[in-house]
Motif scaffolding. Structure first.
Motif, PDB file in Angstrom:
ATOM      1  N   PRO A  45      41.045   6.910  36.781  1.00 21.69           N
ATOM      2  CA  PRO A  45      40.814   8.383  36.854  1.00 21.69           C
ATOM      3  C   PRO A  45      40.243   8.659  35.781  1.00 21.69           C
ATOM      4  O   PRO A  45      40.661   8.487  34.657  1.00 21.69           O
ATOM      5  CB  PRO A  45      42.242   9.239  37.524  1.00 21.69           C
ATOM      6  CG  PRO A  45      43.225   7.902  37.786  1.00 21.69           C
ATOM      7  CD  PRO A  45      42.423   6.769  37.150  1.00 21.69           C
ATOM      8  N   VAL A  46      39.345   9.737  35.653  1.00 20.75           N
ATOM      9  CA  VAL A  46      38.757  10.386  34.606  1.00 20.75           C
ATOM     10  C   VAL A  46      39.739  10.824  33.822  1.00 20.75           C
ATOM     11  O   VAL A  46      39.441  10.925  32.472  1.00 20.75           O
ATOM     12  CB  VAL A  46      37.636  11.433  35.205  1.00 20.75           C
ATOM     13  CG1 VAL A  46      36.898  11.799  33.818  1.00 20.75           C
ATOM     14  CG2 VAL A  46      36.423  10.431  35.701  1.00 20.75           C
ATOM     15  N   ASN A  47      40.629  11.744  34.331  1.00 16.97           N
ATOM     16  CA  ASN A  47      41.607  12.401  33.508  1.00 16.97           C
ATOM     17  C   ASN A  47      42.443  11.390  32.743  1.00 16.97           C
ATOM     18  O   ASN A  47      43.565  12.092  32.261  1.00 16.97           O
ATOM     19  CB  ASN A  47      42.372  13.363  34.315  1.00 16.97           C
ATOM     20  CG  ASN A  47      43.118  12.822  35.627  1.00 16.97           C
ATOM     21  OD1 ASN A  47      43.279  11.687  35.580  1.00 16.97           O
ATOM     22  ND2 ASN A  47      43.754  13.909  36.325  1.00 16.97           N
ATOM     23  N   SER A  48      42.380   9.988  32.994  1.00 22.25           N
ATOM     24  CA  SER A  48      43.499   9.410  32.213  1.00 22.25           C
ATOM     25  C   SER A  48      43.041   9.127  30.895  1.00 22.25           C
ATOM     26  O   SER A  48      44.186   8.522  29.988  1.00 22.25           O
ATOM     27  CB  SER A  48      43.172   8.093  32.803  1.00 22.25           C
ATOM     28  OG  SER A  48      42.122   7.295  32.771  1.00 22.25           O
ATOM     29  N   VAL A 108      36.827   4.315  32.821  1.00 20.74           N
ATOM     30  CA  VAL A 108      37.117   5.145  33.732  1.00 20.74           C
ATOM     31  C   VAL A 108      36.099   5.169  34.879  1.00 20.74           C
ATOM     32  O   VAL A 108      35.012   4.768  34.949  1.00 20.74           O
ATOM     33  CB  VAL A 108      37.408   6.619  33.406  1.00 20.74           C
ATOM     34  CG1 VAL A 108      38.454   6.990  32.253  1.00 20.74           C
ATOM     35  CG2 VAL A 108      36.021   7.462  32.680  1.00 20.74           C
ATOM     36  N   GLN A 109      36.283   5.847  36.014  1.00 19.52           N
ATOM     37  CA  GLN A 109      35.611   5.873  37.163  1.00 19.52           C
ATOM     38  C   GLN A 109      34.037   6.422  37.069  1.00 19.52           C
ATOM     39  O   GLN A 109      34.086   7.381  36.318  1.00 19.52           O
ATOM     40  CB  GLN A 109      36.128   6.561  38.124  1.00 19.52           C
ATOM     41  CG  GLN A 109      35.553   6.506  39.611  1.00 19.52           C
ATOM     42  CD  GLN A 109      36.218   7.130  40.762  1.00 19.52           C
ATOM     43  OE1 GLN A 109      37.148   7.865  40.455  1.00 19.52           O
ATOM     44  NE2 GLN A 109      35.947   6.863  41.978  1.00 19.52           N
ATOM     45  N   GLY A 110      33.210   5.597  37.232  1.00 20.53           N
ATOM     46  CA  GLY A 110      31.808   5.952  37.026  1.00 20.53           C
ATOM     47  C   GLY A 110      31.102   5.422  35.665  1.00 20.53           C
ATOM     48  O   GLY A 110      29.878   5.830  35.682  1.00 20.53           O
ATOM     49  N   VAL A 111      32.004   4.804  34.895  1.00 21.64           N
ATOM     50  CA  VAL A 111      31.354   4.226  33.638  1.00 21.64           C
ATOM     51  C   VAL A 111      31.550   2.889  33.643  1.00 21.64           C
ATOM     52  O   VAL A 111      32.394   2.247  33.909  1.00 21.64           O
ATOM     53  CB  VAL A 111      32.269   5.066  32.355  1.00 21.64           C
ATOM     54  CG1 VAL A 111      31.886   4.168  31.035  1.00 21.64           C
ATOM     55  CG2 VAL A 111      32.408   6.426  32.275  1.00 21.64           C
ATOM     56  N   THR A 112      30.312   2.272  33.067  1.00 19.64           N
ATOM     57  CA  THR A 112      30.188   0.921  32.870  1.00 19.64           C
ATOM     58  C   THR A 112      30.119   0.482  31.443  1.00 19.64           C
ATOM     59  O   THR A 112      29.552   1.285  30.662  1.00 19.64           O
ATOM     60  CB  THR A 112      29.057   0.270  33.752  1.00 19.64           C
ATOM     61  OG1 THR A 112      29.071   0.526  34.953  1.00 19.64           O
ATOM     62  CG2 THR A 112      28.854  -1.091  33.274  1.00 19.64           C
TER      63      THR A 112
END
Length: 196
Positions: A45-48, A108-112
């Motif tokens: 999750p992005v908020n992690s 996080v989600q959406g990041v490579t």
């Protein structure tokens, strides 16, 4: 940090074999034709990660990677560049399972994250660049030293007026150990901008 576009990365990723790896929700892909490329696709999750910088998921990961590198992995970390168009970061490092795991677990989600092999760390490049800058006047009469800067891909870029003359002189002056990390290119004379 330098922003760069990376043409052809989608093709490399599509050819890569995807496998489960260490961190929860983490996918790692290694393309067979790119021996030095490991790709981590984030699913956390992005908020992690703490909300820092401009708050985008990519910038949260970039700041986190820089913090990790500075605090614990300076011996293997070379540098990174940001690819905002693809929500990705390219990271150069001396291969290290511990660093790779720490970095990939931060995705996080959406990041490579695309990890590339080097054989030199950023500290070494900074020291070499500083030595070259300190010797700026040493080359007067042979060539003009116009720019010096570490490149995250694993070398020091030296901008001069006459690369053919400067390159062998610089590589000899800093020794065989440092020669592979010196890249010499033509650079225009710096000019002051007229603000009037």
């Amino acid at each position: 940090m330098r922003n760069r576009g990376w043409a052809g990365v989608a093709a490399v990723l599509a050819l890569g074999a995807v496998q489960a790896c260490g961190g929860e929700g983490l996918r790692v892909s290694t393309a067979p034709e790119a021996d030095d490329l490991t790709v981590c696709v984030g699913h956390r999750p992005v908020n992690s990660l703490p909300d820092r910088d401009d708050g985008t998921p990519l910038m949260r990961v970039v700041v986190h990677v820089e913090d990790l590198a500075r605090k614990r992995y300076g011996a293997v970390y070379t540098g990174l560049s940001v690819d905002e168009d693809d929500s990705a970061a390219d990271i150069w490092r001396i291969p290290s399972d511990a660093f790779d795991t720490a970095v990939c677990e931060a995705a996080v989600q959406g990041v490579t994250l695309r990890l590339h092999d080097t054989d030199v760390n950023g500290r070494t490049l900074t020291r070499l660049g500083d030595r070259i800058v300190d010797d700026m006047d040493r080359w007067d009469g042979r060539f003009q030293l116009r720019e010096v800067g570490s490149d995250e891909r694993g070398f020091v870029m030296v901008g001069v007026d006459d690369p053919a003359t400067a390159e062998p002189i610089l590589k000899k002056a800093y020794g065989a150990k440092n020669a592979p990390y010196i890249r010499v290119e033509y650079a225009d004379q710096a000019e002051l901008l007229d603000e009037g």
